[in-house]
Structure formats: structure tokens, C-alpha cells
Design a protein around this motif. Structure first.
Motif, PDB file in Angstrom:
ATOM      1  N   ALA A  64       0.834  -1.208   0.000  1.00 25.09           N
ATOM      2  CA  ALA A  64       0.000   0.000   0.000  1.00 25.09           C
ATOM      3  C   ALA A  64       0.868   1.257   0.000  1.00 25.09           C
ATOM      4  O   ALA A  64       0.592   2.215  -0.734  1.00 25.09           O
ATOM      5  CB  ALA A  64      -0.945  -0.007   1.197  1.00 25.09           C
ATOM      6  N   GLU A  65       1.926   1.254   0.794  1.00 25.88           N
ATOM      7  CA  GLU A  65       2.845   2.399   0.818  1.00 25.88           C
ATOM      8  C   GLU A  65       3.497   2.599  -0.546  1.00 25.88           C
ATOM      9  O   GLU A  65       3.631   3.725  -1.022  1.00 25.88           O
ATOM     10  CB  GLU A  65       3.930   2.199   1.880  1.00 25.88           C
ATOM     11  N   TYR A  66       3.878   1.510  -1.163  1.00 26.91           N
ATOM     12  CA  TYR A  66       4.472   1.577  -2.502  1.00 26.91           C
ATOM     13  C   TYR A  66       3.475   2.193  -3.475  1.00 26.91           C
ATOM     14  O   TYR A  66       3.827   3.068  -4.280  1.00 26.91           O
ATOM     15  CB  TYR A  66       4.890   0.187  -2.972  1.00 26.91           C
ATOM     16  N   GLY A  67       2.235   1.744  -3.406  1.00 26.48           N
ATOM     17  CA  GLY A  67       1.202   2.279  -4.279  1.00 26.48           C
ATOM     18  C   GLY A  67       1.003   3.766  -4.087  1.00 26.48           C
ATOM     19  O   GLY A  67       0.893   4.519  -5.063  1.00 26.48           O
ATOM     20  N   GLU A  68       0.962   4.194  -2.852  1.00 28.57           N
ATOM     21  CA  GLU A  68       0.782   5.622  -2.563  1.00 28.57           C
ATOM     22  C   GLU A  68       1.948   6.440  -3.103  1.00 28.57           C
ATOM     23  O   GLU A  68       1.763   7.517  -3.666  1.00 28.57           O
ATOM     24  CB  GLU A  68       0.630   5.839  -1.061  1.00 28.57           C
ATOM     25  N   THR A  69       3.144   5.925  -2.948  1.00 32.00           N
ATOM     26  CA  THR A  69       4.344   6.630  -3.401  1.00 32.00           C
ATOM     27  C   THR A  69       4.441   6.687  -4.923  1.00 32.00           C
ATOM     28  O   THR A  69       4.897   7.679  -5.483  1.00 32.00           O
ATOM     29  CB  THR A  69       5.610   5.953  -2.831  1.00 32.00           C
ATOM     30  N   HIS A  70       4.004   5.611  -5.582  1.00 33.47           N
ATOM     31  CA  HIS A  70       4.208   5.498  -7.027  1.00 33.47           C
ATOM     32  C   HIS A  70       2.933   5.675  -7.843  1.00 33.47           C
ATOM     33  O   HIS A  70       2.921   5.390  -9.050  1.00 33.47           O
ATOM     34  CB  HIS A  70       4.864   4.152  -7.345  1.00 33.47           C
ATOM     35  N   GLY A  71       1.855   6.123  -7.224  1.00 29.93           N
ATOM     36  CA  GLY A  71       0.636   6.403  -7.972  1.00 29.93           C
ATOM     37  C   GLY A  71      -0.095   5.178  -8.487  1.00 29.93           C
ATOM     38  O   GLY A  71      -0.730   5.227  -9.535  1.00 29.93           O
ATOM     39  N   ILE A  72       0.002   4.070  -7.742  1.00 28.77           N
ATOM     40  CA  ILE A  72      -0.723   2.845  -8.099  1.00 28.77           C
ATOM     41  C   ILE A  72      -1.867   2.695  -7.112  1.00 28.77           C
ATOM     42  O   ILE A  72      -1.675   2.818  -5.899  1.00 28.77           O
ATOM     43  CB  ILE A  72       0.204   1.607  -8.060  1.00 28.77           C
ATOM     44  N   ASP A  73      -3.040   2.431  -7.621  1.00 30.45           N
ATOM     45  CA  ASP A  73      -4.229   2.323  -6.777  1.00 30.45           C
ATOM     46  C   ASP A  73      -4.003   1.291  -5.666  1.00 30.45           C
ATOM     47  O   ASP A  73      -3.680   0.128  -5.934  1.00 30.45           O
ATOM     48  CB  ASP A  73      -5.426   1.919  -7.643  1.00 30.45           C
ATOM     49  N   THR A  74      -4.162   1.728  -4.422  1.00 30.93           N
ATOM     50  CA  THR A  74      -3.905   0.831  -3.282  1.00 30.93           C
ATOM     51  C   THR A  74      -4.946  -0.282  -3.196  1.00 30.93           C
ATOM     52  O   THR A  74      -4.633  -1.381  -2.735  1.00 30.93           O
ATOM     53  CB  THR A  74      -3.837   1.616  -1.964  1.00 30.93           C
ATOM     54  N   GLY A  75      -6.178  -0.023  -3.640  1.00 28.63           N
ATOM     55  CA  GLY A  75      -7.192  -1.080  -3.674  1.00 28.63           C
ATOM     56  C   GLY A  75      -6.805  -2.188  -4.635  1.00 28.63           C
ATOM     57  O   GLY A  75      -6.983  -3.373  -4.343  1.00 28.63           O
ATOM     58  N   PHE A  76      -6.256  -1.790  -5.779  1.00 25.75           N
ATOM     59  CA  PHE A  76      -5.763  -2.778  -6.745  1.00 25.75           C
ATOM     60  C   PHE A  76      -4.660  -3.624  -6.122  1.00 25.75           C
ATOM     61  O   PHE A  76      -4.658  -4.855  -6.230  1.00 25.75           O
ATOM     62  CB  PHE A  76      -5.248  -2.078  -8.008  1.00 25.75           C
ATOM     63  N   LEU A  77      -3.702  -2.954  -5.464  1.00 21.54           N
ATOM     64  CA  LEU A  77      -2.595  -3.689  -4.850  1.00 21.54           C
ATOM     65  C   LEU A  77      -3.080  -4.592  -3.723  1.00 21.54           C
ATOM     66  O   LEU A  77      -2.564  -5.701  -3.550  1.00 21.54           O
ATOM     67  CB  LEU A  77      -1.518  -2.727  -4.358  1.00 21.54           C
ATOM     68  N   GLU A  78      -4.065  -4.147  -2.967  1.00 21.31           N
ATOM     69  CA  GLU A  78      -4.609  -4.998  -1.912  1.00 21.31           C
ATOM     70  C   GLU A  78      -5.235  -6.257  -2.522  1.00 21.31           C
ATOM     71  O   GLU A  78      -5.001  -7.365  -2.038  1.00 21.31           O
ATOM     72  CB  GLU A  78      -5.651  -4.242  -1.093  1.00 21.31           C
ATOM     73  N   ASN A  79      -6.011  -6.079  -3.589  1.00 23.57           N
ATOM     74  CA  ASN A  79      -6.614  -7.238  -4.262  1.00 23.57           C
ATOM     75  C   ASN A  79      -5.545  -8.160  -4.845  1.00 23.57           C
ATOM     76  O   ASN A  79      -5.648  -9.389  -4.743  1.00 23.57           O
ATOM     77  CB  ASN A  79      -7.569  -6.786  -5.368  1.00 23.57           C
TER      78      ASN A  79
END
Length: 101
Positions: A64-79
Motif C-alpha cells: 500500500a505504501e508503494y502504491g501511494e508513493t508510485h501512484g498505483i491504486d492501493t485497492g488494486f494492490l490490496e486485491n
């Protein structure tokens, strides 16, 4: 006609790049599963329970932190991590309970 041909060549190059990235992604997933097999063997040898909820939360939090830093949807990464962790838990369970898959 030349613009169309250049556009098609550019699209072909981009698709080839995407194919290379996909191959790296799949190889990385295979390496991750291989590592989980080694972890499962270690857990089995040292009588460590397969399920480690704190570790799962740590891994998902890092994603989730990676997603926030790199503009990747955190919901997508969680799934995505739910799927990846689900598969690695399945593999670890096989290794720990029914022999190596």
C-alpha cells in the motif's frame, strides 16, 4: 501511409516491451512462490505455524505504501496481494501438510 507504418512499428515495439515486462513479472511470481516453499520447509522443521497474520499485514502495508508513493491504486494492490498471498498460503500448506507440490 508512412505515418501509419511508423505508428504500427511503434505499437509493435511497445507491445514487445510489455511482453518483456510480463515475462519478468511471471518470473518474479515464480521466484516468490519458490521462496515460500523454502519458508514452508523452515516452518515445518521448526514447528512454526503456517499462518502468520502479522507478516501478512506487514507485506500488504508495504504494498500500500508503494502504491501511494508510485501512484498505483492501493485497492488494486490490496486485491493483487490477496491473490498472491492466497496462492502462497495454499502452496505452503501443501508443503507443510502433504509434501512438496
Amino acid at each position: 501511409m508512412t505515418d501509419q507504418r511508423n505508428g504500427e512499428q511503434q505499437l509493435a515495439r511497445l507491445r514487445a516491451e510489455l511482453d518483456d515486462i510480463d515475462a519478468e513479472l511471471l518470473d518474479t511470481l515464480r521466484r516468490r512462490i519458490d521462496c515460500c516453499v523454502r519458508i514452508a520447509r523452515h516452518k515445518s522443521t521448526h514447528e512454526v505455524p503456517m499462518m502468520q497474520p502479522a507478516r501478512i499485514e506487514l507485506v500488504k502495508g508495504r504494498a500500500a505504501e508503494y502504491g501511494e508513493t508510485h501512484g498505483i491504486d492501493t485497492g488494486f494492490l490490496e486485491n493483487l496481494y490477496d491473490l498472491i498471498i492466497g496462492e502462497t498460503c495454499r502452496v505452503e500448506d501443501l508443503v507443510m501438510g502433504n509434501g512438496t507440490p
